[in-house]
Design an enzyme around this catalytic site. Structure first.
Site, PDB file in Angstrom:
ATOM      1  N   TYR A  88       6.016 -15.621   0.358  1.00 43.95           N
ATOM      2  CA  TYR A  88       6.582 -15.683   1.709  1.00 43.95           C
ATOM      3  C   TYR A  88       7.838 -16.544   1.769  1.00 43.95           C
ATOM      4  CZ  TYR A  88       2.782 -13.060   3.802  1.00 43.95           C
ATOM      5  OH  TYR A  88       1.915 -12.059   4.135  1.00 43.95           O
TER       6      TYR A  88
ATOM      7  N   ARG B 134       7.846  14.642  14.026  1.00 46.60           N
ATOM      8  CA  ARG B 134       6.855  15.728  13.961  1.00 46.60           C
ATOM      9  C   ARG B 134       7.070  16.711  15.115  1.00 46.60           C
ATOM     10  NH1 ARG B 134       1.926  11.523  12.689  1.00 46.60           N
ATOM     11  NH2 ARG B 134       2.000  11.675  10.400  1.00 46.60           N
TER      12      ARG B 134
ATOM     13  N   GLY C  80       3.981   1.087   2.553  1.00 47.97           N
ATOM     14  CA  GLY C  80       5.024   0.160   2.124  1.00 47.97           C
ATOM     15  C   GLY C  80       5.787   0.653   0.918  1.00 47.97           C
TER      16      GLY C  80
ATOM     17  N   HIS D  89       2.374   4.840  20.014  1.00 47.77           N
ATOM     18  CA  HIS D  89       2.281   5.586  18.764  1.00 47.77           C
ATOM     19  C   HIS D  89       0.814   5.967  18.625  1.00 47.77           C
ATOM     20  CE1 HIS D  89       2.407   6.814  14.643  1.00 47.77           C
ATOM     21  NE2 HIS D  89       1.795   5.740  14.178  1.00 47.77           N
TER      22      HIS D  89
ATOM     23  N   VAL E 226       0.454  -0.105  15.857  1.00 43.20           N
ATOM     24  CA  VAL E 226       1.755  -0.735  15.675  1.00 43.20           C
ATOM     25  C   VAL E 226       2.312  -1.401  16.940  1.00 43.20           C
ATOM     26  CG1 VAL E 226       3.148   1.361  16.080  1.00 43.20           C
ATOM     27  CG2 VAL E 226       3.980  -0.441  14.541  1.00 43.20           C
TER      28      VAL E 226
ATOM     29  N   GLY F 207       0.824  -1.190   0.000  1.00 43.60           N
ATOM     30  CA  GLY F 207       0.000   0.000   0.000  1.00 43.60           C
ATOM     31  C   GLY F 207       0.864   1.247   0.000  1.00 43.60           C
TER      32      GLY F 207
ATOM     33  N   SER G  73       2.521  -1.626  10.746  1.00 44.45           N
ATOM     34  CA  SER G  73       1.068  -1.828  10.671  1.00 44.45           C
ATOM     35  C   SER G  73       0.419  -1.331  11.957  1.00 44.45           C
ATOM     36  CB  SER G  73       0.758  -3.315  10.487  1.00 44.45           C
ATOM     37  OG  SER G  73       1.435  -3.852   9.371  1.00 44.45           O
TER      38      SER G  73
END
EC number: 1.1.1.27
Length: 317
Positions: A68, A154, A16, A178, A125, A13, A122
């Site tokens: 995989y 940030r 990634g 996070h 996380v 996505g 992900s």
């Protein structure tokens, strides 16, 4: 020992592919494998990124859409797979769906014979990294959450803007989740070599300014998602920074999600603390002397994460 470094990305996505794009531009590895449940996504991104080979100053050897089984001889697996965060949804609210996805990914990576280092982005996380480590049984120092690497970047950028200095002259960090319960460790912060406390005492910044900076750093993702449905460039660069620190054995301090075993008065949880990152993954956790207030907020963040991990455990039974 092989000279070529191989990275496998699971999840093609926006996050990634932003990571891979950043990695190839920095010449971090020589070989890349892209895995996605939607094979066309992996193949399309492979063809797109391969176009860069002929023009990059530090090019790479290969990139392919794979399976995989390709994880077996990889140095690093980066996982960004999962359903995206919806507008107005917190990262923690995504937990049940993405815990099931992470269990399946973890099982397949484990079955491949992979014995390298895993970096996970992900969401949520911290919780999903715990799920992955529990399912695989891999050594916790070799399973790393991207944690508050982006959140801390940030924070530095926003504080730099307040003080009209370059962001790379600011050393301030967010500990813990996070997400919404992260803790600004102002007591450890410096700007141009001066402590944040000195700036407060000299009237160059106010506590209200600091609170505003922390609030914006913590909630900036929601604003970005509302406007463009995803936040991916910043985390892509942060993932590349973590991976580069591992592959080049930089022994660099980063705020990543680590498995605590008594550090910061908490145990059996993944959450963000300052860590030295090198060829073995998390080489060591740095124990800062934070204030009682910061410790109390950090404990609350950990308690919240543990509650959500219980939801994840139920989801993957």
């Amino acid at each position: 020992m092989k000279n070529n470094k191989k990275i496998v990305l699971v999840g093609c996505g926006a996050v990634g592919t932003s990571f891979v794009y950043s990695a190839v531009n920095q010449g971090i590895a020589q070989d890349y494998v892209l895995i996605d449940v939607f094979k066309d996504a992996a193949e399309g991104n492979q063809m797109d990124i391969a176009d860069a080979q002929a023009v990059l100053t530090n090019s790479f050897n290969s990139i392919k859409a794979g399976e995989y089984s390709d994880c077996k001889d990889a140095d690093i697996v980066v996982i960004t797979a999962g359903r995206p965060q919806k507008p107005g949804e917190t990262r923690l609210e995504m937990v049940a769906d993405n815990a099931k996805i992470m269990k399946e990914i973890a099982t397949q990576i484990k079955n491949s014979g992979f014995d390298g280092i895993t970096v996970i982005a992900s969401n949520p996380v911290d919780v999903l990294t715990y799920v992955y480590q529990n399912v695989t049984g891999f050594e916790s120092s070799k399973v790393i959450s991207s944690g508050t690497t982006l959140d801390s970047a940030r924070l530095r950028r926003l504080l730099a803007a307040k003080l009209n200095v370059a962001p790379n002259t600011v050393e301030t960090y967010l500990l813990g989740e996070h997400g919404d319960s992260s803790v600004a460790a102002w007591s450890r912060g410096t700007v141009l070599g001066k402590t944040v406390a000195e700036y407060l005492n000299e009237g160059l910044i106010t506590q209200s300014d600091l609170d505003e900076v922390k609030e914006e750093a913590t909630h900036l993702a929601y604003k970005i998602i509302e406007k463009k449905r995803a936040t991916h460039y910043g985390i892509g660069v942060c993932l590349a920074t973590i991976v580069k620190a591992i592959l080049r054995d930089e022994h660099k301090m980063l705020l990543v999600g680590a498995h605590l075993k008594g550090e910061y008065n908490n145990s059996d949880i993944y959450t963000s603390v300052p860590c030295v990152i090198g060829k073995n993954g998390i080489e060591r956790i740095i124990q800062w002397d934070i204030t009682n207030e910061e410790q109390e907020l950090f404990n609350k963040s950990c308690e919240q994460l543990k509650e959500v991990f219980n939801i994840a455990k139920e989801a993957i039974k």
